[in-house]
Design a protein around this motif. Sequence first.
Motif, mmCIF file in Angstrom:
data_model
loop_
_atom_site.group_PDB
_atom_site.id
_atom_site.type_symbol
_atom_site.label_atom_id
_atom_site.label_comp_id
_atom_site.label_asym_id
_atom_site.label_seq_id
_atom_site.Cartn_x
_atom_site.Cartn_y
_atom_site.Cartn_z
ATOM 1 N N ILE A 95 -8.032 -55.162 35.372
ATOM 2 C CA ILE A 95 -6.777 -55.482 34.697
ATOM 3 C C ILE A 95 -5.690 -55.693 35.743
ATOM 4 O O ILE A 95 -5.495 -54.856 36.625
ATOM 5 N N VAL B 228 -1.675 -55.886 36.486
ATOM 6 C CA VAL B 228 -0.507 -55.257 35.868
ATOM 7 C C VAL B 228 0.765 -55.753 36.547
ATOM 8 O O VAL B 228 0.832 -55.831 37.769
ATOM 9 N N ALA C 161 0.210 -56.019 31.080
ATOM 10 C CA ALA C 161 -1.175 -55.997 31.543
ATOM 11 C C ALA C 161 -1.923 -57.224 31.052
ATOM 12 O O ALA C 161 -1.672 -57.733 29.953
#
Length: 165
Positions: free
Chosen positions: A101, A103, A113
């Motif tokens: 992920i 961010v 995100a």
Amino acid sequence: REGRVKAISDSDGVSYPWYGNTTETVTLVGPTNKVSRFSVSMNDNFYPSVTWAVPVSDSNVPLLTRIKRDQSFTTWLVAMNITTKERIILQTIKWRMRVDIEVDPLQLLGQRARLVGRTQQEQPRILSRMEPIPPNALVKPNANDAQVLMWRPKRGQPLVVIPPK
């Protein structure tokens, strides 16, 4: 990371080495002459948390830019004689969870995100051949003690913030 430990117990800490004592276990009092049928189920709710701030700084400014996690799990369905402690492995189930992920903590809530890795995880697999249970999977749970928090800055050396216990 080096493969020296084959498994880490992630049981509930109460019924270890078994995972739980509600839908995860069934007790059959025997000997019995009749055929019995049982339903056993397990629900593993994976729920990790991550800090927004740099864990090696006095500042609380959110600087998290990426989350990467790769974990493999093995679960055994086991019949055990309580008196003799003999264990018979009935099924071996494996699954893996990989998350990647990106961010951006400066974006608005709900837009910070973005999943950059796989959109679907591998489904659990019931193996056709039973795998033996590693001895260290049968001792007191220690999955949380084995976790390490690493800070990997864009520049500079990685730093172990919280070492394994």
